[in-house]
Motif scaffolding. Structure first.
Motif, PDB file in Angstrom:
ATOM      1  N   ASN A   8       0.841  -1.700  -0.107  1.00  0.00           N
ATOM      2  CA  ASN A   8       0.236   0.099   0.118  1.00  0.00           C
ATOM      3  C   ASN A   8       1.013   1.496   0.126  1.00  0.00           C
ATOM      4  OD1 ASN A   8       0.723  -1.113   3.228  1.00  0.00           O
ATOM      5  ND2 ASN A   8      -0.603   1.405   3.193  1.00  0.00           N
ATOM      6  N   VAL A   9       0.299   2.005  -0.799  1.00  0.00           N
ATOM      7  CA  VAL A   9       1.025   3.138  -1.133  1.00  0.00           C
ATOM      8  C   VAL A   9       0.384   4.842  -0.182  1.00  0.00           C
ATOM      9  CG1 VAL A   9       2.034   5.436  -2.259  1.00  0.00           C
ATOM     10  CG2 VAL A   9       2.693   3.427  -2.915  1.00  0.00           C
ATOM     11  N   THR A  10      -0.677   4.005   0.023  1.00  0.00           N
ATOM     12  CA  THR A  10      -1.974   4.999   0.545  1.00  0.00           C
ATOM     13  C   THR A  10      -3.207   3.993   0.968  1.00  0.00           C
ATOM     14  OG1 THR A  10      -3.152   6.472  -1.983  1.00  0.00           O
ATOM     15  CG2 THR A  10      -1.597   7.196  -0.655  1.00  0.00           C
ATOM     16  N   LYS A  11      -3.957   4.442   1.314  1.00  0.00           N
ATOM     17  CA  LYS A  11      -5.469   3.460   1.417  1.00  0.00           C
ATOM     18  C   LYS A  11      -6.271   3.134  -0.052  1.00  0.00           C
ATOM     19  CE  LYS A  11      -9.658   3.657   3.660  1.00  0.00           C
ATOM     20  NZ  LYS A  11     -10.730   3.790   4.707  1.00  0.00           N
ATOM     21  N   ASN A  12      -5.979   4.386  -0.639  1.00  0.00           N
ATOM     22  CA  ASN A  12      -6.578   4.028  -2.243  1.00  0.00           C
ATOM     23  C   ASN A  12      -5.218   3.620  -3.502  1.00  0.00           C
ATOM     24  OD1 ASN A  12      -9.308   4.217  -1.242  1.00  0.00           O
ATOM     25  ND2 ASN A  12      -8.730   6.898  -0.898  1.00  0.00           N
ATOM     26  N   THR A  16      11.401   7.700   2.488  1.00  0.00           N
ATOM     27  CA  THR A  16      12.540   9.100   2.455  1.00  0.00           C
ATOM     28  C   THR A  16      12.052   9.939   3.484  1.00  0.00           C
ATOM     29  OG1 THR A  16      11.127  10.659   1.201  1.00  0.00           O
ATOM     30  CG2 THR A  16      12.598   8.932  -0.082  1.00  0.00           C
ATOM     31  N   ASN A  17      12.733  11.191   3.155  1.00  0.00           N
ATOM     32  CA  ASN A  17      12.505  12.259   4.569  1.00  0.00           C
ATOM     33  C   ASN A  17      11.499  12.528   4.006  1.00  0.00           C
ATOM     34  OD1 ASN A  17      14.970  11.698   5.768  1.00  0.00           O
ATOM     35  ND2 ASN A  17      16.115  13.374   4.811  1.00  0.00           N
ATOM     36  N   SER A  18      10.567  12.517   2.922  1.00  0.00           N
ATOM     37  CA  SER A  18       9.351  12.880   2.852  1.00  0.00           C
ATOM     38  C   SER A  18       8.162  12.386   2.272  1.00  0.00           C
ATOM     39  CB  SER A  18       9.941  14.396   1.168  1.00  0.00           C
ATOM     40  OG  SER A  18      10.595  15.117   0.865  1.00  0.00           O
ATOM     41  N   ASP A  19       8.716  11.095   2.984  1.00  0.00           N
ATOM     42  CA  ASP A  19       7.775  10.566   3.586  1.00  0.00           C
ATOM     43  C   ASP A  19       7.661   9.821   1.998  1.00  0.00           C
ATOM     44  OD1 ASP A  19       7.328  10.929   6.344  1.00  0.00           O
ATOM     45  OD2 ASP A  19       6.127  12.179   6.233  1.00  0.00           O
ATOM     46  N   TYR A  20       8.085   9.678   1.152  1.00  0.00           N
ATOM     47  CA  TYR A  20       7.870   8.505  -0.044  1.00  0.00           C
ATOM     48  C   TYR A  20       8.372   6.848   0.207  1.00  0.00           C
ATOM     49  CZ  TYR A  20       7.332  13.255  -2.840  1.00  0.00           C
ATOM     50  OH  TYR A  20       6.913  14.543  -2.992  1.00  0.00           O
ATOM     51  N   PRO A  21       7.722   6.033  -0.285  1.00  0.00           N
ATOM     52  CA  PRO A  21       7.674   4.791  -0.374  1.00  0.00           C
ATOM     53  C   PRO A  21       9.272   5.034  -0.792  1.00  0.00           C
ATOM     54  CG  PRO A  21       5.657   5.502  -0.507  1.00  0.00           C
ATOM     55  CD  PRO A  21       5.728   6.505  -1.125  1.00  0.00           C
TER      56      PRO A  21
END
Length: 502
Positions: free
Chosen positions: A113-117, A203-208
């Motif tokens: 999952n990246v996001t819920k959607n 990442t520090n930007s919360d990117y998976p």
């Protein structure tokens, strides 16, 4: 969809033997317009239909279901890392159209999952070809959008060492083939050993980010862990993880179907089918929990028919396929007929040898919590055990063993122990074997199939043998009762006095 195979013997409390007893494309060995003009082999996602095929991929397919007796119980877990191990001792095989050459793929596949959607499907893949008595091995990865059926991948949101495959102005997937400018990564003889690992970081930007690793070994060389690609998804994510089982909080296209985690063998590419004439291999699949790797709680041999997200289209011919059985923490593979079955059933067996309590667990490398308490004694341990032992003085104790999937318990076993008599349970049987010495024997796990060079599982070639079946099963997945049954007794010496068939 669960065909457990033919149950040949139910070994009762005591079996006494006196005397012997796709998204479609042609195979692409072409220069795609990827970075560095590298050679790419396409592996297809099956996210179009739910139809079951006996010609599915073969290996370890974890769909979040466990066999307990005659019941199937669901479990679920999420993890930051997956690890597959594969040892290959040789074979003879061929991948049909569109590949049409001697080769197969070994795939570590999972949705995350990246996001819920937003759900993506990652593949860490070995491509193995055979030519002129050598095996040629390449490594590649793929990333697909598995949020909905036939989803496109937004290439502006994905970056890594690779490029993108397009069809009719639609981006199908991301791919990076580690071929070192069209040079094969490894040329080797058998045996060789392959490890694949996928790790999710942020990442520090919360990117998976999906870190793709491999390790190649043979008798003279060990590559060590090689990080060959980092795939970044430029979308903020709160907790990206690989998904197994029914994750109803995730908005997948079949929300109440399970996500499948796979460590499997299939055709070479583009949905091709692997035809197997000879095969000798073994494998295991692990997930990470609290920075340790554990064997998956249970698994199916063939790719399940009910799923959500991505799943591979490469497959293995049913009749000229691969049969599997589990023993001591490892799944063994040989040439045979594909059978849909659970590879093992979670099980515990214990025995006293003097004052030494020994506990045998299936899966032996699973996530177990073991507690022994009583007689002013307490011991609790968590982790992989294959097996585990305790020294106990005479008295009464309770043994509690729980198998977990991540933080959630799946099954608990509870026993009362009375070691005051210090019973000696004799010799242990944990695999198909021949018995050549008189004595008392304990079966501690379900047995499957036959010995490699025989038509039976247990061969008994001596008098005065007692086998305690511990209510376990002998399952022969190829034959009915009769000439090819599970136990062979040398008829010139004796006969079976007591046996219960089921």
């Amino acid at each position: 969809m669960y065909n457990k195979g033919k149950i040949i013997f139910f070994i009762g409390l005591c079996l006494i033997v006196l005397i012997s007893l796709p998204i479609i494309a042609p195979i692409i060995a072409k220069n795609n317009k990827h970075k560095n003009q590298i050679t790419s082999i396409v592996l297809d996602a099956k996210i179009i239909n739910q139809q079951y095929k006996f010609n599915g991929s073969v290996g370890i397919n974890d769909n979040g279901s466990v066999l307990i007796g005659n019941s199937i119980i669901d479990y679920v877990y999420s993890t930051k890392a997956l690890l597959g191990y594969f040892a290959f001792y040789g074979g003879k095989f061929y991948s049909g159209p569109p590949a049409n050459l001697a080769g197969f793929s070994l795939q570590l596949n999972s949705n995350f999952n990246v996001t819920k959607n937003m759900i993506l499907w990652a593949q860490n893949v070995f491509i193995i070809k055979y030519k002129n008595n050598n095996y040629y091995i390449n490594v590649e990865d793929n990333l697909w959008n598995s949020t909905t059926m036939l989803s496109s991948l937004n290439q502006s949101l994905v970056s890594g060492n690779g490029g993108f495959s397009e069809s009719n102005n639609r981006v199908l997937y991301y791919n990076y083939a580690l071929t070192n400018f069209n040079i094969i990564n490894y040329i080797t003889k058998a045996p060789f050993y392959l490890y694949a690992k996928m790790v999710i970081n942020q990442t520090n930007s919360d990117y998976p980010q999906v870190y793709m690793y491999y390790n190649f070994r043979n008798s003279t060389y060990n590559s060590g862990w090689v990080l060959y690609d980092i795939i970044t998804i430029h979308v903020k994510s709160s907790n990206p993880q690989f998904l197994t089982g029914i994750q109803s909080s995730i908005n997948s296209y079949y929300q109440y179907n399970p996500f499948i985690t796979q460590w499997i063998v299939g055709g070479l590419s583009s949905g091709s089918q692997l035809i197997v004439y000879k095969w000798n291999a073994l494998m295991n699949l692990y997930y990470m929990y609290n920075n340790s790797f554990y064997s998956v709680p249970d698994a199916l041999s063939l790719q399940p028919s009910i799923f959500t997200g991505g799943i591979t289209e490469e497959n293995v011919n049913q009749n000229r396929g691969i049969k599997e059985y589990y023993k001591n923490g490892i799944v063994y593979q040989f040439q045979g007929i594909n059978k849909q079955k659970f590879l093992w059933e979670p099980h515990l067996y214990y025995a006293f040898h003097g004052n030494n309590l020994t506990i045998y667990l299936t899966p032996s490398q699973g996530e177990w919590k073991i507690t022994v308490i009583g007689n002013n004694y307490y011991n609790e341990t968590f982790g992989r055990h294959a097996p585990i032992s305790f020294i106990l003085k005479p008295g009464e104790y309770r043994l509690i063993a729980t198998l977990y999937a991540g933080s959630k318990p799946i099954r608990t076993f509870t026993y009362t122990l009375l070691p005051s008599g210090y019973m000696n349970f004799g010799k242990i049987i944990n695999s198909c074997t021949n018995i050549t010495s008189p004595g008392y024997y304990e079966l501690i796990t379900n047995l499957y199939g036959t010995q490699n060079t025989t038509y039976y599982c247990l061969g008994i070639f001596t008098k005065n043998v007692t086998i305690n079946g511990n209510l376990l099963l002998m399952k022969n997945n190829e034959f009915d009762i009769g000439f090819n049954a599970g136990i062979y007794v040398n008829a010139t010496r004796a006969k079976i006095i007591g046996q219960t068939l089921y």
